[in-house]
Motif scaffolding. Structure first.
Motif, PDB file in Angstrom:
ATOM      1  N   GLY A 127       2.582   8.977  12.948  1.00 33.63           N
ATOM      2  CA  GLY A 127       1.151   8.690  12.855  1.00 33.63           C
ATOM      3  C   GLY A 127       0.705   7.633  13.835  1.00 33.63           C
ATOM      4  N   ASP A 128      -0.290   6.845  13.424  1.00 31.35           N
ATOM      5  CA  ASP A 128      -0.877   5.835  14.322  1.00 31.35           C
ATOM      6  C   ASP A 128      -0.304   4.449  14.093  1.00 31.35           C
ATOM      7  OD1 ASP A 128      -1.951   5.152  11.904  1.00 31.35           O
ATOM      8  OD2 ASP A 128      -4.047   5.177  12.547  1.00 31.35           O
ATOM      9  N   GLY A 129       0.827   4.369  13.376  1.00 26.23           N
ATOM     10  CA  GLY A 129       1.422   3.067  13.114  1.00 26.23           C
ATOM     11  C   GLY A 129       0.694   2.277  12.049  1.00 26.23           C
ATOM     12  N   GLY A 130      -0.164   2.952  11.298  1.00 27.56           N
ATOM     13  CA  GLY A 130      -0.905   2.284  10.234  1.00 27.56           C
ATOM     14  C   GLY A 130      -2.182   1.622  10.688  1.00 27.56           C
ATOM     15  N   LYS A 131      -2.614   1.900  11.904  1.00 26.97           N
ATOM     16  CA  LYS A 131      -3.805   1.240  12.442  1.00 26.97           C
ATOM     17  C   LYS A 131      -5.042   1.553  11.617  1.00 26.97           C
ATOM     18  CE  LYS A 131      -6.615   0.878  16.640  1.00 26.97           C
ATOM     19  NZ  LYS A 131      -6.808   1.352  18.051  1.00 26.97           N
ATOM     20  N   ALA A 132      -5.266   2.820  11.322  1.00 26.70           N
ATOM     21  CA  ALA A 132      -6.450   3.206  10.542  1.00 26.70           C
ATOM     22  C   ALA A 132      -6.387   2.607   9.136  1.00 26.70           C
ATOM     23  CB  ALA A 132      -6.560   4.730  10.460  1.00 26.70           C
ATOM     24  N   PHE A 133      -5.206   2.603   8.561  1.00 27.61           N
ATOM     25  CA  PHE A 133      -5.017   2.013   7.232  1.00 27.61           C
ATOM     26  C   PHE A 133      -5.408   0.541   7.251  1.00 27.61           C
ATOM     27  CE2 PHE A 133      -2.634  -0.246   4.019  1.00 27.61           C
ATOM     28  CZ  PHE A 133      -2.572   0.606   2.931  1.00 27.61           C
ATOM     29  N   ASP A 134      -4.897  -0.204   8.217  1.00 26.12           N
ATOM     30  CA  ASP A 134      -5.175  -1.643   8.302  1.00 26.12           C
ATOM     31  C   ASP A 134      -6.657  -1.913   8.536  1.00 26.12           C
ATOM     32  OD1 ASP A 134      -2.502  -2.199   7.922  1.00 26.12           O
ATOM     33  OD2 ASP A 134      -2.062  -2.385  10.071  1.00 26.12           O
ATOM     34  N   GLU A 135      -7.290  -1.122   9.389  1.00 29.76           N
ATOM     35  CA  GLU A 135      -8.717  -1.322   9.663  1.00 29.76           C
ATOM     36  C   GLU A 135      -9.559  -1.085   8.418  1.00 29.76           C
ATOM     37  OE1 GLU A 135      -9.602   1.252  12.919  1.00 29.76           O
ATOM     38  OE2 GLU A 135      -8.766  -0.117  14.439  1.00 29.76           O
ATOM     39  N   LYS A 136      -9.202  -0.071   7.667  1.00 29.74           N
ATOM     40  CA  LYS A 136      -9.945   0.225   6.441  1.00 29.74           C
ATOM     41  C   LYS A 136      -9.757  -0.883   5.412  1.00 29.74           C
ATOM     42  CE  LYS A 136     -10.741   3.958   3.112  1.00 29.74           C
ATOM     43  NZ  LYS A 136     -10.371   5.344   2.712  1.00 29.74           N
TER      44      LYS A 136
ATOM     45  N   GLY B  27       3.286  -8.383  -7.775  1.00 27.86           N
ATOM     46  CA  GLY B  27       4.257  -8.035  -6.745  1.00 27.86           C
ATOM     47  C   GLY B  27       4.432  -6.539  -6.599  1.00 27.86           C
ATOM     48  N   ASN B  28       4.169  -5.790  -7.679  1.00 26.64           N
ATOM     49  CA  ASN B  28       4.271  -4.327  -7.617  1.00 26.64           C
ATOM     50  C   ASN B  28       3.329  -3.742  -6.575  1.00 26.64           C
ATOM     51  OD1 ASN B  28       6.185  -4.096  -9.730  1.00 26.64           O
ATOM     52  ND2 ASN B  28       4.576  -4.272 -11.256  1.00 26.64           N
ATOM     53  N   LEU B  29       2.151  -4.345  -6.429  1.00 27.01           N
ATOM     54  CA  LEU B  29       1.170  -3.805  -5.488  1.00 27.01           C
ATOM     55  C   LEU B  29       1.603  -3.991  -4.041  1.00 27.01           C
ATOM     56  CD1 LEU B  29      -2.307  -4.743  -7.023  1.00 27.01           C
ATOM     57  CD2 LEU B  29      -1.103  -2.559  -7.090  1.00 27.01           C
ATOM     58  N   ILE B  30       2.420  -5.008  -3.772  1.00 28.95           N
ATOM     59  CA  ILE B  30       2.849  -5.222  -2.389  1.00 28.95           C
ATOM     60  C   ILE B  30       3.726  -4.065  -1.930  1.00 28.95           C
ATOM     61  CG2 ILE B  30       4.185  -6.699  -0.851  1.00 28.95           C
ATOM     62  CD1 ILE B  30       3.233  -9.094  -2.324  1.00 28.95           C
ATOM     63  N   PHE B  31       4.704  -3.670  -2.766  1.00 31.22           N
ATOM     64  CA  PHE B  31       5.573  -2.584  -2.286  1.00 31.22           C
ATOM     65  C   PHE B  31       4.938  -1.212  -2.465  1.00 31.22           C
ATOM     66  CE2 PHE B  31       7.556  -3.452  -6.557  1.00 31.22           C
ATOM     67  CZ  PHE B  31       7.418  -2.203  -7.144  1.00 31.22           C
ATOM     68  N   SER B  32       4.034  -1.043  -3.431  1.00 33.34           N
ATOM     69  CA  SER B  32       3.382   0.263  -3.563  1.00 33.34           C
ATOM     70  C   SER B  32       2.331   0.459  -2.465  1.00 33.34           C
ATOM     71  CB  SER B  32       2.751   0.427  -4.946  1.00 33.34           C
ATOM     72  OG  SER B  32       1.701  -0.485  -5.165  1.00 33.34           O
ATOM     73  N   ASP B  33       1.608  -0.601  -2.103  1.00 33.09           N
ATOM     74  CA  ASP B  33       0.653  -0.500  -0.990  1.00 33.09           C
ATOM     75  C   ASP B  33       1.387  -0.239   0.320  1.00 33.09           C
ATOM     76  OD1 ASP B  33      -1.332  -1.056  -2.816  1.00 33.09           O
ATOM     77  OD2 ASP B  33      -2.281  -2.610  -1.605  1.00 33.09           O
ATOM     78  N   ALA B  34       2.538  -0.893   0.494  1.00 32.93           N
ATOM     79  CA  ALA B  34       3.324  -0.670   1.706  1.00 32.93           C
ATOM     80  C   ALA B  34       3.783   0.781   1.776  1.00 32.93           C
ATOM     81  CB  ALA B  34       4.531  -1.609   1.736  1.00 32.93           C
ATOM     82  N   ALA B  35       4.250   1.318   0.653  1.00 34.00           N
ATOM     83  CA  ALA B  35       4.679   2.718   0.621  1.00 34.00           C
ATOM     84  C   ALA B  35       3.514   3.643   0.933  1.00 34.00           C
ATOM     85  CB  ALA B  35       5.273   3.053  -0.750  1.00 34.00           C
ATOM     86  N   HIS B  36       2.339   3.330   0.397  1.00 33.13           N
ATOM     87  CA  HIS B  36       1.145   4.139   0.656  1.00 33.13           C
ATOM     88  C   HIS B  36       0.835   4.178   2.159  1.00 33.13           C
ATOM     89  CE1 HIS B  36      -2.675   5.762  -1.268  1.00 33.13           C
ATOM     90  NE2 HIS B  36      -2.932   5.807   0.027  1.00 33.13           N
ATOM     91  N   LYS B  37       0.880   3.009   2.779  1.00 38.37           N
ATOM     92  CA  LYS B  37       0.606   2.936   4.216  1.00 38.37           C
ATOM     93  C   LYS B  37       1.666   3.677   5.023  1.00 38.37           C
ATOM     94  CE  LYS B  37       0.476  -0.362   8.063  1.00 38.37           C
ATOM     95  NZ  LYS B  37       0.515  -1.796   8.462  1.00 38.37           N
ATOM     96  N   ILE B  38       2.928   3.444   4.702  1.00 33.97           N
ATOM     97  CA  ILE B  38       4.029   4.041   5.460  1.00 33.97           C
ATOM     98  C   ILE B  38       3.986   5.564   5.404  1.00 33.97           C
ATOM     99  CG2 ILE B  38       6.550   4.316   5.501  1.00 33.97           C
ATOM    100  CD1 ILE B  38       6.657   1.349   4.502  1.00 33.97           C
ATOM    101  N   LEU B  39       3.640   6.125   4.249  1.00 33.54           N
ATOM    102  CA  LEU B  39       3.686   7.574   4.055  1.00 33.54           C
ATOM    103  C   LEU B  39       2.421   8.297   4.500  1.00 33.54           C
ATOM    104  CD1 LEU B  39       5.382   7.616   0.530  1.00 33.54           C
ATOM    105  CD2 LEU B  39       6.459   8.103   2.729  1.00 33.54           C
ATOM    106  N   THR B  40       1.383   7.558   4.837  1.00 31.41           N
ATOM    107  CA  THR B  40       0.123   8.174   5.264  1.00 31.41           C
ATOM    108  C   THR B  40       0.200   8.570   6.741  1.00 31.41           C
ATOM    109  OG1 THR B  40      -1.153   6.887   3.659  1.00 31.41           O
ATOM    110  CG2 THR B  40      -2.364   7.857   5.498  1.00 31.41           C
ATOM    111  N   THR B  41       0.078   9.851   7.016  1.00 26.36           N
ATOM    112  CA  THR B  41       0.085  10.369   8.388  1.00 26.36           C
ATOM    113  C   THR B  41      -1.100  11.323   8.544  1.00 26.36           C
ATOM    114  OG1 THR B  41       1.431  12.337   7.929  1.00 26.36           O
ATOM    115  CG2 THR B  41       2.617  10.275   8.356  1.00 26.36           C
TER     116      THR B  41
END
Length: 476
Positions: free
Chosen positions: A369-378, A32-46
């Protein structure tokens, strides 16, 4: 380019084989730790911000390097205010105290019982105070999971506290869609169930799971702990938690033998599998958040303050486990579940979360940023391993994969052992040479070395004993 150091088990884009993931514990004992840490990674990436995982390392000696290489340290936390996490919290406090860059805490929580009684946390209050003081020396406010943690810190005198929930719920930004596919849960529905060892063993959840297993042939149990994953992949039961036979992850459990158990070491495969389910329920907060993020209806059977306060804040359908009958049918929970408030008020909670980020000087991908589009595609393009499943195969291919990994580990350990032996031999040789050189020195140098060793204790022993004054007697 602004660089953020993020406390997380691994970078979301790291594809790690199952054996290596379990060996390194990239899930930090709970997937479960990875769910909120991955979300934070995506949210903070600009476009102007790079996010780097620290691999859960808390090295106080690395403070200088962190100050030189990063512009902020972001710390997503779950139930960190609990006695078993106190040593780790102290280490984290020492590190923060040496940092000169902003430090932002996302969604920390206090863990106690379902009644919100903080008595069990009293002994660690000095540690919590030190941590919060250190954080607030580096940020505008502390983000907490919910109402209980807010009051807990307010009562200690900390007022710069904001309820922001958990970043996991904002993986998709201000959008959250959860809909029932049918009015009722059919007998052939695909149902996922989850539960902690404590809830299963001590809270009676195993009785509900057992009855659901008999009623729903397509029931699947999803574990989250490292011990769960080791039981599935290695059939390893050599731990107190691993020996609880009531857990479906135990090799003696019928759901294990029927291949109806999974543990995920990457959030993406977790979401992908749950997307095909009709319903999820159980005591695991992030196990059910994973379902909600996949668009699958879920109900939490709250067992403690950490689950209850998040459910109340996000208006996730829930009820207390201690008020749930052992013969409860998941269909009853499904019928009662209403997701209107969860989805309808999600945008307001998202705005509150991003305002917290703004106040603490952090940009987010949805605004900047792009709303996380690049993150999701990767993420979608990466070949993550499927969920860990029970080891029921005895075919050569299954055995070869595991044995090859173990052989590689033995080779690595052998090489390490050889290297350490060489270093020990050199150290011993150096010590002997130093001793011989010291022995050839003057008698005075030997005397002085001895005096340094025994002089202090000898002088103290020879000092006359002082009688304590009447005034100071009895003071300790």
């Amino acid at each position: 380019m602004r660089r953020i150091l993020l406390r997380s088990g691994k970078n979301p884009f790291d594809v790690v084989p199952v054996e290596e993931a379990l060996h390194r514990d990239v899930i930090a004992t709970n997937s479960g730790n990875l769910i909120f840490s991955d979300a934070a990674h995506k949210i903070l990436t600009t476009p102007d911000t790079e996010v780097v995982s620290n691999g859960m390392r808390t090295e106080v000696a690395a403070a200088g390097q962190i100050n030189d290489e990063y512009d902020a340290f972001v710390v997503p936390l779950a139930n960190a205010f609990r006695p078993s996490f106190e040593p780790a919290l102290k280490r984290l406090t020492r590190l923060i105290g040496k940092l000169k860059i902003p430090v932002v805490v996302l969604g920390v929580g206090a863990q106690t019982g379902i009644t919100y009684d903080p008595a069990r946390l009293k002994a660690m209050e000095p540690t919590v105070r030190a941590f919060c003081s250190a954080v607030l020396d580096h940020s505008a406010s502390i983000g907490v999971r919910g109402e209980f943690t807010e009051k807990y810190l307010n009562d200690m005198g900390f007022k710069d506290v904001e309820v922001i929930g958990c970043p996991s719920m904002f993986l998709h930004g201000d959008t959250l869609t959860v809909e029932k596919r049918a009015a009722t849960l059919a007998p052939d529905a695909r149902v996922a169930v989850n539960g902690s060892h404590t809830a299963m063993h001590g809270g009676g959840l195993h009785k509900i799971v057992s009855r659901a297993h008999a009623r729903y042939p397509n029931l699947r149990y999803i574990g989250q702990n490292l011990t769960d994953a080791k039981q599935l992949h290695w059939r390893d039961v050599d731990s107190p938690a691993g020996r609880i036979t009531l857990m479906p992850t135990h090799p003696d459990h019928p759901m294990y033998r029927e291949d109806k158990v999974r543990v995920y070491i990457d959030p993406q495969t977790w979401f992908d599998d749950l997307r095909d389910f009709d319903y999820s329920f159980g005591s695991r907060i992030h196990g059910n958040i994973a379902a909600l993020l996949a668009g699958t209806p879920a109900t939490v059977l709250a067992f403690d303050s950490r689950t209850l306060e998040l459910c109340r804040y996000f208006e996730i359908p829930h009820q207390r486990l201690d008020e749930t009958a052992p013969d409860t049918d998941p269909a009853e929970l499904y019928e009662k579940a209403d997701f209107g408030a969860l989805t309808g008020n999600h945008r307001d909670r998202f705005d509150r979360f991003t305002a917290f980020l703004d106040k603490n000087g952090l940009q987010n991908t949805f605004t900047h940023g792009d709303g996380g589009k690049a993150f999701d595609e990767k993420i979608r393009a990466l070949p993550f391993p499927p969920g860990v499943r029970p080891w029921l195969d005895s075919d050569p291919a299954s055995l070869a994969t595991r044995l090859n990994w173990m052989y590689g580990r033995v080779s690595e350990l052998t090489a390490d052992n050889t290297r350490l032996k060489r270093e020990l031999t050199r150290a011993r040789s150096g010590a002997k040479a130093a001793g011989a050189a010291a022995g050839s020195g003057s008698k005075t140098s030997v005397y002085r070395r001895a005096r340094r060793v025994v002089g202090g204790p000898l002088r103290r022993a020879l000092q006359p004993v002082r009688q304590p004054s009447q005034k100071g007697r009895g003071a300790v």
